[in-house]
Scaffold this motif. Structure first.
Motif, PDB file in Angstrom:
ATOM      1  N   PHE A 147       9.167 -10.627 -14.323  1.00  0.00           N
ATOM      2  CA  PHE A 147       9.094 -10.286 -12.903  1.00  0.00           C
ATOM      3  C   PHE A 147       9.187  -8.781 -12.692  1.00  0.00           C
ATOM      4  CE2 PHE A 147      10.295 -14.745 -12.876  1.00  0.00           C
ATOM      5  CZ  PHE A 147       9.338 -15.243 -12.018  1.00  0.00           C
ATOM      6  N   ASP A 148       9.966  -8.112 -13.534  1.00  0.00           N
ATOM      7  CA  ASP A 148      10.035  -6.646 -13.467  1.00  0.00           C
ATOM      8  C   ASP A 148       8.663  -6.037 -13.746  1.00  0.00           C
ATOM      9  OD1 ASP A 148      12.750  -6.818 -12.943  1.00  0.00           O
ATOM     10  OD2 ASP A 148      13.356  -6.285 -14.995  1.00  0.00           O
ATOM     11  N   ARG A 149       7.979  -6.576 -14.735  1.00  0.00           N
ATOM     12  CA  ARG A 149       6.652  -6.050 -15.085  1.00  0.00           C
ATOM     13  C   ARG A 149       5.648  -6.357 -13.975  1.00  0.00           C
ATOM     14  NH1 ARG A 149       3.903  -2.012 -16.829  1.00  0.00           N
ATOM     15  NH2 ARG A 149       1.961  -2.588 -17.834  1.00  0.00           N
ATOM     16  N   TRP A 150       5.703  -7.571 -13.423  1.00  0.00           N
ATOM     17  CA  TRP A 150       4.831  -7.938 -12.304  1.00  0.00           C
ATOM     18  C   TRP A 150       5.007  -6.939 -11.161  1.00  0.00           C
ATOM     19  CZ3 TRP A 150       6.169  -9.408  -7.290  1.00  0.00           C
ATOM     20  CH2 TRP A 150       5.156 -10.009  -6.529  1.00  0.00           C
ATOM     21  N   LEU A 151       6.268  -6.646 -10.855  1.00  0.00           N
ATOM     22  CA  LEU A 151       6.569  -5.718  -9.774  1.00  0.00           C
ATOM     23  C   LEU A 151       6.097  -4.303 -10.105  1.00  0.00           C
ATOM     24  CD1 LEU A 151       7.856  -5.448  -7.001  1.00  0.00           C
ATOM     25  CD2 LEU A 151      10.061  -5.106  -8.148  1.00  0.00           C
ATOM     26  N   GLU A 152       6.278  -3.890 -11.330  1.00  0.00           N
ATOM     27  CA  GLU A 152       5.826  -2.561 -11.756  1.00  0.00           C
ATOM     28  C   GLU A 152       4.311  -2.413 -11.579  1.00  0.00           C
ATOM     29  OE1 GLU A 152       5.650  -0.211 -16.008  1.00  0.00           O
ATOM     30  OE2 GLU A 152       7.331  -1.564 -15.657  1.00  0.00           O
ATOM     31  N   LEU A 153       3.561  -3.434 -11.968  1.00  0.00           N
ATOM     32  CA  LEU A 153       2.100  -3.392 -11.814  1.00  0.00           C
ATOM     33  C   LEU A 153       1.700  -3.428 -10.344  1.00  0.00           C
ATOM     34  CD1 LEU A 153       1.040  -5.786 -14.709  1.00  0.00           C
ATOM     35  CD2 LEU A 153       0.822  -3.292 -14.654  1.00  0.00           C
ATOM     36  N   TRP A 154       2.405  -4.226  -9.551  1.00  0.00           N
ATOM     37  CA  TRP A 154       2.127  -4.314  -8.112  1.00  0.00           C
ATOM     38  C   TRP A 154       2.338  -2.961  -7.431  1.00  0.00           C
ATOM     39  CZ3 TRP A 154      -0.371  -7.340  -4.898  1.00  0.00           C
ATOM     40  CH2 TRP A 154      -0.106  -7.302  -3.538  1.00  0.00           C
ATOM     41  N   LYS A 155       3.504  -2.364  -7.707  1.00  0.00           N
ATOM     42  CA  LYS A 155       3.808  -1.056  -7.117  1.00  0.00           C
ATOM     43  C   LYS A 155       2.774  -0.010  -7.528  1.00  0.00           C
ATOM     44  CE  LYS A 155       8.855  -1.338  -6.903  1.00  0.00           C
ATOM     45  NZ  LYS A 155      10.097  -0.743  -7.448  1.00  0.00           N
ATOM     46  N   ALA A 156       2.442   0.024  -8.804  1.00  0.00           N
ATOM     47  CA  ALA A 156       1.469   1.007  -9.297  1.00  0.00           C
ATOM     48  C   ALA A 156       0.123   0.820  -8.613  1.00  0.00           C
ATOM     49  CB  ALA A 156       1.323   0.893 -10.815  1.00  0.00           C
TER      50      ALA A 156
END
Length: 126
Positions: free
Chosen positions: A82-91
């Motif tokens: 979920f951290d990675r999902w969020l990181e990609l979303w934010k980017a």
């Protein structure tokens, strides 16, 4: 930088995001190998989901939490995912959009990621 203000903007955001997700070493397998996502069905749902969240259009019909439990049973969806999902979303947002709706899209995604991670972890413990 463009404001996030239309259905077309959401479609661009979602398409750009999933282009990253499918290639990502940390979470791509959930979409390509485990869920075997049918993109022609999934993407319109995601457009409607974010249109509902950001613009109050209420075009989304579904249960996002319920859709993830079977995947979590096949392969644990952990905090790092979920951290990675969020990181990609934010980017993806920061590369394409600015303004209040862009900020809201990040804020809402943070809440979604937090809740999903908690519920997936809880489901694995029961």
């Amino acid at each position: 930088m463009k404001k996030l203000e239309s259905r077309e903007d959401i479609e661009h955001l979602v398409n750009s995001f999933y282009a990253k997700v499918t290639k990502d070493e940390t979470i791509g397998l959930f979409f390509t190998d485990i869920a075997k996502v049918e993109w022609n069905k999934h993407l319109p749902k995601m457009y409607a989901f974010w249109e509902s969240i950001l613009f109050g259009q209420m075009t989304y019909k579904g249960n996002p939490m319920g859709a993830h439990f079977p995947i979590n049973e096949m392969q644990a969806m952990e905090q790092k995912h979920f951290d990675r999902w969020l990181e990609l979303w934010k980017a993806t947002i920061e590369e394409n959009f600015a303004g209040e709706n862009a900020d809201i899209a990040i804020y809402k995604a943070e809440n979604i990621a937090r809740l999903m991670a908690f519920k997936m972890d809880l489901a694995r413990r029961l």
